[in-house]
Design a protein around this motif. Structure first.
Motif, PDB file in Angstrom:
ATOM      1  N   ILE A 243      12.220  74.111 -66.961  1.00  0.00           N
ATOM      2  CA  ILE A 243      12.467  75.295 -66.122  1.00  0.00           C
ATOM      3  C   ILE A 243      11.551  75.251 -64.901  1.00  0.00           C
ATOM      4  O   ILE A 243      11.983  75.496 -63.771  1.00  0.00           O
ATOM      5  CB  ILE A 243      12.255  76.601 -66.932  1.00  0.00           C
ATOM      6  N   GLY A 244      10.276  74.915 -65.131  1.00  0.00           N
ATOM      7  CA  GLY A 244       9.331  74.812 -64.022  1.00  0.00           C
ATOM      8  C   GLY A 244       9.760  73.777 -63.002  1.00  0.00           C
ATOM      9  O   GLY A 244       9.729  74.019 -61.786  1.00  0.00           O
ATOM     10  N   LEU A 245      10.198  72.610 -63.485  1.00  0.00           N
ATOM     11  CA  LEU A 245      10.623  71.537 -62.575  1.00  0.00           C
ATOM     12  C   LEU A 245      11.877  71.926 -61.802  1.00  0.00           C
ATOM     13  O   LEU A 245      12.029  71.583 -60.624  1.00  0.00           O
ATOM     14  CB  LEU A 245      10.849  70.244 -63.357  1.00  0.00           C
ATOM     15  N   CYS A 246      12.794  72.660 -62.462  1.00  0.00           N
ATOM     16  CA  CYS A 246      13.998  73.131 -61.768  1.00  0.00           C
ATOM     17  C   CYS A 246      13.628  74.104 -60.656  1.00  0.00           C
ATOM     18  O   CYS A 246      14.176  74.046 -59.547  1.00  0.00           O
ATOM     19  CB  CYS A 246      14.960  73.794 -62.745  1.00  0.00           C
ATOM     20  N   HIS A 247      12.702  75.019 -60.964  1.00  0.00           N
ATOM     21  CA  HIS A 247      12.249  75.959 -59.934  1.00  0.00           C
ATOM     22  C   HIS A 247      11.605  75.211 -58.768  1.00  0.00           C
ATOM     23  O   HIS A 247      11.817  75.542 -57.602  1.00  0.00           O
ATOM     24  CB  HIS A 247      11.262  76.971 -60.518  1.00  0.00           C
ATOM     25  N   GLN A 248      10.829  74.179 -59.100  1.00  0.00           N
ATOM     26  CA  GLN A 248      10.164  73.403 -58.052  1.00  0.00           C
ATOM     27  C   GLN A 248      11.200  72.708 -57.153  1.00  0.00           C
ATOM     28  O   GLN A 248      11.082  72.720 -55.919  1.00  0.00           O
ATOM     29  CB  GLN A 248       9.230  72.369 -58.679  1.00  0.00           C
TER      30      GLN A 248
ATOM     31  N   PHE B   4       1.680  69.258 -58.679  1.00  0.00           N
ATOM     32  CA  PHE B   4       2.081  70.427 -57.891  1.00  0.00           C
ATOM     33  C   PHE B   4       1.026  70.721 -56.823  1.00  0.00           C
ATOM     34  O   PHE B   4       1.341  70.884 -55.646  1.00  0.00           O
ATOM     35  CB  PHE B   4       2.255  71.642 -58.812  1.00  0.00           C
ATOM     36  N   TYR B   5      -0.251  70.770 -57.243  1.00  0.00           N
ATOM     37  CA  TYR B   5      -1.317  71.069 -56.273  1.00  0.00           C
ATOM     38  C   TYR B   5      -1.558  69.887 -55.330  1.00  0.00           C
ATOM     39  O   TYR B   5      -1.939  70.074 -54.180  1.00  0.00           O
ATOM     40  CB  TYR B   5      -2.595  71.483 -56.997  1.00  0.00           C
ATOM     41  N   ASN B   6      -1.301  68.682 -55.817  1.00  0.00           N
ATOM     42  CA  ASN B   6      -1.376  67.508 -54.945  1.00  0.00           C
ATOM     43  C   ASN B   6      -0.393  67.651 -53.786  1.00  0.00           C
ATOM     44  O   ASN B   6      -0.718  67.383 -52.627  1.00  0.00           O
ATOM     45  CB  ASN B   6      -1.013  66.244 -55.742  1.00  0.00           C
ATOM     46  N   LYS B   7       0.834  68.069 -54.149  1.00  0.00           N
ATOM     47  CA  LYS B   7       1.881  68.209 -53.138  1.00  0.00           C
ATOM     48  C   LYS B   7       1.515  69.300 -52.127  1.00  0.00           C
ATOM     49  O   LYS B   7       1.880  69.216 -50.953  1.00  0.00           O
ATOM     50  CB  LYS B   7       3.204  68.550 -53.830  1.00  0.00           C
ATOM     51  N   GLN B   8       0.790  70.308 -52.619  1.00  0.00           N
ATOM     52  CA  GLN B   8       0.342  71.381 -51.729  1.00  0.00           C
ATOM     53  C   GLN B   8      -0.907  70.966 -50.934  1.00  0.00           C
ATOM     54  O   GLN B   8      -1.441  71.747 -50.157  1.00  0.00           O
ATOM     55  CB  GLN B   8      -0.005  72.640 -52.547  1.00  0.00           C
ATOM     56  N   LYS B   9      -1.359  69.739 -51.166  1.00  0.00           N
ATOM     57  CA  LYS B   9      -2.585  69.191 -50.550  1.00  0.00           C
ATOM     58  C   LYS B   9      -3.840  69.992 -50.924  1.00  0.00           C
ATOM     59  O   LYS B   9      -4.843  69.992 -50.213  1.00  0.00           O
ATOM     60  CB  LYS B   9      -2.456  69.115 -49.013  1.00  0.00           C
ATOM     61  N   ASP B  10      -3.756  70.669 -52.075  1.00  0.00           N
ATOM     62  CA  ASP B  10      -4.921  71.387 -52.599  1.00  0.00           C
ATOM     63  C   ASP B  10      -5.580  70.460 -53.626  1.00  0.00           C
ATOM     64  O   ASP B  10      -5.461  70.635 -54.836  1.00  0.00           O
ATOM     65  CB  ASP B  10      -4.486  72.702 -53.246  1.00  0.00           C
ATOM     66  N   PHE B  11      -6.297  69.447 -53.107  1.00  0.00           N
ATOM     67  CA  PHE B  11      -6.812  68.382 -53.976  1.00  0.00           C
ATOM     68  C   PHE B  11      -7.934  68.866 -54.899  1.00  0.00           C
ATOM     69  O   PHE B  11      -8.110  68.337 -55.993  1.00  0.00           O
ATOM     70  CB  PHE B  11      -7.282  67.199 -53.130  1.00  0.00           C
TER      71      PHE B  11
ATOM     72  N   GLY C  89      12.690  74.954 -54.728  1.00  0.00           N
ATOM     73  CA  GLY C  89      11.774  75.506 -53.732  1.00  0.00           C
ATOM     74  C   GLY C  89      11.105  76.799 -54.157  1.00  0.00           C
ATOM     75  O   GLY C  89      10.461  77.462 -53.340  1.00  0.00           O
ATOM     76  N   HIS C  90      11.233  77.163 -55.430  1.00  0.00           N
ATOM     77  CA  HIS C  90      10.592  78.398 -55.936  1.00  0.00           C
ATOM     78  C   HIS C  90       9.216  78.035 -56.499  1.00  0.00           C
ATOM     79  O   HIS C  90       9.014  78.003 -57.720  1.00  0.00           O
ATOM     80  CB  HIS C  90      11.462  79.048 -57.011  1.00  0.00           C
ATOM     81  N   ASN C  91       8.275  77.759 -55.633  1.00  0.00           N
ATOM     82  CA  ASN C  91       6.995  77.203 -56.067  1.00  0.00           C
ATOM     83  C   ASN C  91       6.189  78.145 -56.954  1.00  0.00           C
ATOM     84  O   ASN C  91       5.536  77.712 -57.907  1.00  0.00           O
ATOM     85  CB  ASN C  91       6.163  76.787 -54.858  1.00  0.00           C
ATOM     86  N   ASP C  92       6.225  79.436 -56.640  1.00  0.00           N
ATOM     87  CA  ASP C  92       5.452  80.398 -57.447  1.00  0.00           C
ATOM     88  C   ASP C  92       5.953  80.418 -58.883  1.00  0.00           C
ATOM     89  O   ASP C  92       5.158  80.427 -59.840  1.00  0.00           O
ATOM     90  CB  ASP C  92       5.536  81.804 -56.835  1.00  0.00           C
ATOM     91  N   LEU C  93       7.285  80.442 -59.049  1.00  0.00           N
ATOM     92  CA  LEU C  93       7.858  80.433 -60.402  1.00  0.00           C
ATOM     93  C   LEU C  93       7.595  79.098 -61.091  1.00  0.00           C
ATOM     94  O   LEU C  93       7.307  79.047 -62.287  1.00  0.00           O
ATOM     95  CB  LEU C  93       9.364  80.699 -60.335  1.00  0.00           C
ATOM     96  N   ALA C  94       7.674  78.013 -60.318  1.00  0.00           N
ATOM     97  CA  ALA C  94       7.451  76.681 -60.885  1.00  0.00           C
ATOM     98  C   ALA C  94       6.083  76.589 -61.533  1.00  0.00           C
ATOM     99  O   ALA C  94       5.955  76.200 -62.702  1.00  0.00           O
ATOM    100  CB  ALA C  94       7.597  75.616 -59.802  1.00  0.00           C
ATOM    101  N   VAL C  95       5.049  76.965 -60.802  1.00  0.00           N
ATOM    102  CA  VAL C  95       3.693  76.806 -61.327  1.00  0.00           C
ATOM    103  C   VAL C  95       3.444  77.752 -62.496  1.00  0.00           C
ATOM    104  O   VAL C  95       2.715  77.420 -63.433  1.00  0.00           O
ATOM    105  CB  VAL C  95       2.648  76.970 -60.201  1.00  0.00           C
TER     106      VAL C  95
END
Length: 460
Positions: free
Chosen positions: A274-279, A311-318, A282-288
């Motif tokens: 479900i998380g991956l589908c949301h991702q 997920f955080y890597n993609k957001q560049k929040d290393f 483009g529903h990032n908040d629901l995905a995480v």
């Protein structure tokens, strides 16, 4: 008859257990003892089964069926000599008792004599009026011998006797898959479903075959029929969700995965999907949110922690990526995927010592991919540890012989260490294996690249 704790028919079991508590000996006929023993064996209560066999034989010393249970216990305890001696005695008494042949085959199978076990079971078939279980046993013996075609035929015979023998159905499909006979499996399952159109297990298996062949529309139809046959079939909803993901129908996939959460306790697999589908939608908040629910449900599921980290890597929040991969490593420090990600994130943050530690640990845990060896060598070079980098690359060359990327790196490192003979040797190797990778010298070892000796060899 199998006894169950809450059945009205469990009077014999209650009397037997009462007798054990009071030491007051009661009489049971042999069939009652058989039912009691059968119940305890099914429950895995071996000590009580053994007591019932002992008391049963005291009261019915000539009962072949009770002695057969004794054989079963010997086999379970791996006391095959005693089992074989007793079964031979019983054979002398009742040479036409099919159960004696079945237990003889069981003894042979436990002793890894599967061919002889099959021969004995085939004799049992000739004596049997109900061959279903025997076909299944013969099929399993063929599986032990990796004779998948023969096993498949016997499981098919089970299904000819009983269309609802789902164990045989699963084993038969396993044989089809091992033999890479997916088209044949589809033909068989369609034929089977003509006789048993509401068999949810067969529809489910048919859908999986179509899925493997990437025929997603037919797979979807098969899973729909499985759900029509049994609207509580969790496996069908999960597989349907996977198909819908492949068709990029993510909202419908989420809907099917969500149904499984209502039918039973949540599974980490469904939450993660479900998380991956949301991702993907483009529903990032629901995905995480669902990624975190996944690791709450199953903290040992590496895919959950990896999804959060990526997920955080993609957001560049290393920094957050690093925080969560550290949490994952604290839970399971032997997971090679965690250490590889840990190394990559530290590398992105330019924490080179920690990155090197991560790649080293990944190698120690068996991640022998070429990029792991090369990246670790490059980091050791950056850290000013050329000898360690050389040792790392020599190890790598054992896994990847005649690899130009390794050879050019070794050439540069040896020239740096003023071991020019070794440097020249590896440089020539690199040119011989693939000269296009010569740019490695220019990028990683610019001073070496500028030397006249190296330029001459590169032109040769």
């Amino acid at each position: 008859m199998e006894l169950r704790p809450n059945d009205n028919d469990n009077v014999s079991l209650t009397r037997f257990e009462s007798m054990l508590k009071t030491n007051h000996v009661l009489f049971f006929d042999s069939e009652e003892f058989e039912n009691i023993i059968h119940y305890y064996l099914n429950q895995g209560k071996m000590s009580l089964a053994k007591k019932a066999i002992k008391l049963g034989l005291q009261q019915h010393p000539t009962s072949v069926n009770l002695k057969l249970f004794k054989v079963e216990i010997f086999v379970f305890e791996n006391d095959l000599d005693k089992a074989d001696t007793l079964i031979n005695e019983l054979y002398a008494l009742e040479p036409f008792n099919e159960e004696i042949y079945i237990q003889k085959a069981n003894i042979l199978s436990k002793g890894d004599n599967h061919k002889k076990a099959i021969e004995v079971l085939e004799t049992a078939l000739e004596l049997s009026e109900d061959p279903l279980d025997i076909y299944s046993l013969i099929g399993m013996e063929h599986l032990f011998l990796d004779q998948f075609e023969e096993a498949k035929i016997n499981f098919m015979k089970c299904l000819e006797e009983d269309l609802e023998d789902y164990s045989a159905l699963h084993n038969m499909i396993y044989c089809f898959e091992y033999l890479d006979q997916q088209e044949e499996a589809i033909v068989y399952l369609n034929s089977f479903l003509e006789k048993n159109p509401y068999c949810e297990v067969a529809w489910h298996q048919l859908g999986k075959q179509y899925f493997d062949l990437k025929d997603y529309e037919k797979a979807l139809a098969a899973f729909d029929f499985a759900i029509i046959s049994d609207d509580g079939f969790i496996g069908a909803y999960l597989e349907k969700g996977k198909v819908l993901e492949k068709l990029k129908r993510f909202d419908e996939a989420i809907e099917n995965y969500s149904i499984t959460l209502k039918l039973d306790d949540p599974t980490s697999f469904a939450l993660l999907r479900i998380g991956l589908c949301h991702q993907k939608s483009g529903h990032n908040d629901l995905a995480v949110q669902y990624f975190f629910k996944t690791v709450e449900e199953d903290p040992l599921l590496d895919k959950g922690w990896i999804a959060i980290t990526k997920f955080y890597n993609k957001q560049k929040d290393f920094k957050k990526s690093l925080y969560y991969i550290n949490k994952a490593i604290n839970i399971d420090s032997e997971n090679v995927k965690y250490w590889k990600l840990y190394a990559q994130i530290n590398e992105r943050l330019n924490f080179l010592e920690e990155a090197e530690r991560g790649y080293k640990k990944a190698l120690e845990l068996g991640n022998y991919e070429l990029d792991t060896w090369l990246t670790r060598a490059d980091i050791l070079h950056q850290l000013g540890e050329p000898e360690a980098a050389v040792f790392n690359l020599i190890q790598a060359s054992e896994f990847f012989p005649e690899n130009a990327e390794i050879e050019f790196r070794l050439a540069g490192l040896y020239y740096m260490l003023l071991e020019t003979e070794k440097g020249s040797y590896h440089l020539k190797n690199g040119m011989r294996f693939d000269a296009e990778f010569a740019f490695i010298l220019e990028e990683l070892f610019p001073n070496v690249f500028k030397s006249q000796q190296v330029k001459t060899l590169l032109k040769a």
